[in-house]
Design an enzyme around this catalytic site. Structure first.
Site, PDB file in Angstrom:
ATOM      1  CG  ASN A  63      17.544 -55.343  -3.248  1.00 25.24           C
ATOM      2  OD1 ASN A  63      17.284 -54.726  -2.211  1.00 25.24           O
ATOM      3  ND2 ASN A  63      16.618 -55.737  -4.100  1.00 25.24           N
TER       4      ASN A  63
ATOM      5  NE  ARG B  63      15.277 -51.298  -1.871  1.00 25.43           N
ATOM      6  CZ  ARG B  63      14.507 -51.905  -0.972  1.00 25.43           C
ATOM      7  NH1 ARG B  63      14.884 -53.045  -0.415  1.00 25.43           N
ATOM      8  NH2 ARG B  63      13.346 -51.379  -0.620  1.00 25.43           N
TER       9      ARG B  63
ATOM     10  CG  HIS C 205       8.758 -50.673  -2.059  1.00 23.83           C
ATOM     11  ND1 HIS C 205       7.633 -50.803  -1.255  1.00 23.83           N
ATOM     12  CD2 HIS C 205       9.696 -51.477  -1.510  1.00 23.83           C
ATOM     13  CE1 HIS C 205       7.885 -51.655  -0.283  1.00 23.83           C
ATOM     14  NE2 HIS C 205       9.140 -52.080  -0.414  1.00 23.83           N
TER      15      HIS C 205
ATOM     16  NE  ARG D 153       8.423 -52.566   7.409  1.00 27.54           N
ATOM     17  CZ  ARG D 153       8.970 -52.355   6.212  1.00 27.54           C
ATOM     18  NH1 ARG D 153       8.852 -51.184   5.623  1.00 27.54           N
ATOM     19  NH2 ARG D 153       9.643 -53.300   5.591  1.00 27.54           N
TER      20      ARG D 153
ATOM     21  CD  GLU E 224      13.544 -53.960  -5.136  1.00 24.82           C
ATOM     22  OE1 GLU E 224      13.874 -55.083  -4.675  1.00 24.82           O
ATOM     23  OE2 GLU E 224      13.001 -53.079  -4.456  1.00 24.82           O
TER      24      GLU E 224
HETATM   25  C1  LIG Z   1      11.117 -49.798   1.826  1.00 22.02           C
HETATM   26  C2  LIG Z   1      10.849 -51.214   2.197  1.00 22.02           C
HETATM   27  O1  LIG Z   1       9.940 -51.482   2.929  1.00 22.02           O
HETATM   28  O2  LIG Z   1      11.669 -52.144   1.657  1.00 22.02           O
HETATM   29  P1  LIG Z   1      11.533 -53.751   1.838  1.00 22.02           P
HETATM   30  O3  LIG Z   1      10.230 -54.123   1.188  1.00 22.02           O
HETATM   31  O4  LIG Z   1      12.722 -54.301   1.097  1.00 22.02           O
HETATM   32  O5  LIG Z   1      11.518 -54.027   3.293  1.00 22.02           O
HETATM   33 MG   LIG Z   2      12.229 -55.961  -1.385  1.00 23.24          MG
END
Ligand SMILES: CC(=O)OP(=O)(O)O
Ligand SMILES: [Mg+2]
Ligand SMILES: Nc1ncnc2c1ncn2[C@@H]1O[C@H](COP(=O)(O)OP(=O)(O)O)[C@@H](O)[C@H]1O
Length: 370
Positions: free
Chosen positions: A8, A64, A153, A214, A356
């Protein structure tokens, strides 16, 4: 006994587990965390993990993969062509698909005879109704570029919603759930009768909540303004995927560090937490309206599972909406799914640790046995 190796690769970590196929129990596992988001550390992390597994008798390897686009609507056996198509979707998930692919490639080289399965984060959200998956752009543009919300997710939401229903002692088909996956990436999902009907991430994993690196929701005019000011596409992509969110606001994308800083009087950290909490509440309110109420609010992933402070701040003052946590239950540490709402709360509040890897193993076995 069949043993499944699950890889993952997330945006900030590579987690792995060896899982016993029939029971779903973990044999052993580990994680390489705080990798940063430059990508380079991930390939090395997978290499060091595989070096410790050389002598294991592994029957299936599950991976994943974050973005499956329209092509991958369910878990899929990896072939060279599948690898190529995952690579083509990298533009829509530049932080994730390349590191997922690095993991797939490394394991196919190290275990050439072992079937590898890609399990997609987007697949669970195939059920989003058009009203939720649509963006209001010119229809010609939408058709030409396949613009829509995919959601992410999904592996986590599938696992966590099943555990939440078990904890509540009710079938998933009767439940309205609002789930918050708060990790390095973060998103929200509204589920009705076991189906995803709303989710905060969009065409890419950039939309929605404030995340480690982000920004989440943003006026598209901001991007136009920065572009008009001379910013190039690569610069904008780096800013939006790696330099924004908590990282951009405080200099650290790690929630533990920000919470510690805020406690010791760092005003920037405290202000960033306010924005983070505000955005979670924004989605909670929206999803309560979309579902017409909820049976449970569920927290999961690194922040959601471990931070009582985040759960308390995001649910404060919602008694009139039927949501009230019990401070003692919220503070009590635990690794099992648990209820943290007060007895008088109309809506149950749950903490459900995600797994996950276990969900990936389950889906991988199903693909190989099909
Ligand atoms: C889709 C995503 O943001 O995955 P992660 O939380 O693992 O960065
Ligand atoms: Mg994660
Ligand atoms: N006890 C804790 N309190 C607050 N945040 C935590 C705690 N433990 C982990 N976290 C946060 O969880 C985030 C990582 O979440 P995780 O789900 O492991 O990430 P990934 O998206 O890489 O899978 C980090 O911001 C980390 O600081």
């Amino acid at each position: 006994m069949s043993v499944v190796l699950v890889i993952n690769a997330g945006s900030s970590s590579v987690k792995w587990k060896l899982i016993e196929g029939s029971s779903g129990e973990e044999i052993r596992g580990g994680a390489v965390e705080r990798l940063g988001t430059a990508g380079s550390g991930h390939a090395e992390a997978v290499g060091s993990i595989l070096a410790t597994l050389e002598h294991e008798n592994i029957s299936i390897i599950g991976h994943r993969v974050v973005h499956g686009g329209t092509r991958f609507t369910e878990a899929t056996l990896v072939t060279d062509d599948v690898e190529k198509q995952i690579d083509e979707l990298s533009a829509l998930a530049p932080l994730h698909n390349p590191v997922n692919l690095a993991g797939i490639h490394a394991t196919r080289v190290a275990f050439p005879g072992t079937p590898a399965v890609a399990v997609f984060d987007t697949a669970f959200h195939q059920t989003l109704p058009p009203a939720s998956s649509g963006y209001a752009l010119p229809s010609k543009v939408i058709e030409r570029h396949g613009i829509r919300r995919y959601g992410f997710h999904g592996i986590s939401y599938q696992y966590v919603s099943a555990r939440a229903a078990e904890l509540l002692g009710r079938p998933l088909s009767e439940l309205r759930l609002i789930l918050f996956h708060l990790g390095n990436g973060a998103s929200a999902c509204a589920m009705s009768a076991g189906r995803s009907v709303e989710t905060s991430m969009g065409m890419t994993p950039l939309e929605g909540l404030v995340m480690g690196n982000r920004a989440g929701d943003l006026d598209p005019g901001v991007i136009l303004r920065l572009g008009q000011g001379g910013a190039g596409w690569d610069e904008l992509e780096t800013m939006l995927t790696r330099e924004s969110g908590l990282q951009g606001l405080t200099g650290s994308g790690d929630m533990r560090e920000i919470q510690s800083a805020a406690v010791t009087g760092d005003d920037r950290a405290a202000a960033a937490l306010e924005i983070y909490h505000h955005r979670v509440r924004h989605y909670l309110g929206a999803y309560l309206a979309q579902l017409g109420g909820a049976d449970a609010v569920v927290f999961t992933a690194g922040v959601g599972e471990n931070s009582a402070a985040t759960r308390a701040a995001t649910l404060a003052g919602l008694e009139d909406l039927g949501i009230q946590i019990d401070p003692g239950l919220n503070q009590a540490p635990g690794t099992e799914p648990r209820v943290i709402s007060a007895g008088s709360s109309r809506v149950a509040v749950l903490v459900v640790p995600t797994n996950e890897e276990r969900e990936i193993a389950r889906q991988s076995i199903a693909v190989v046995n099909r």
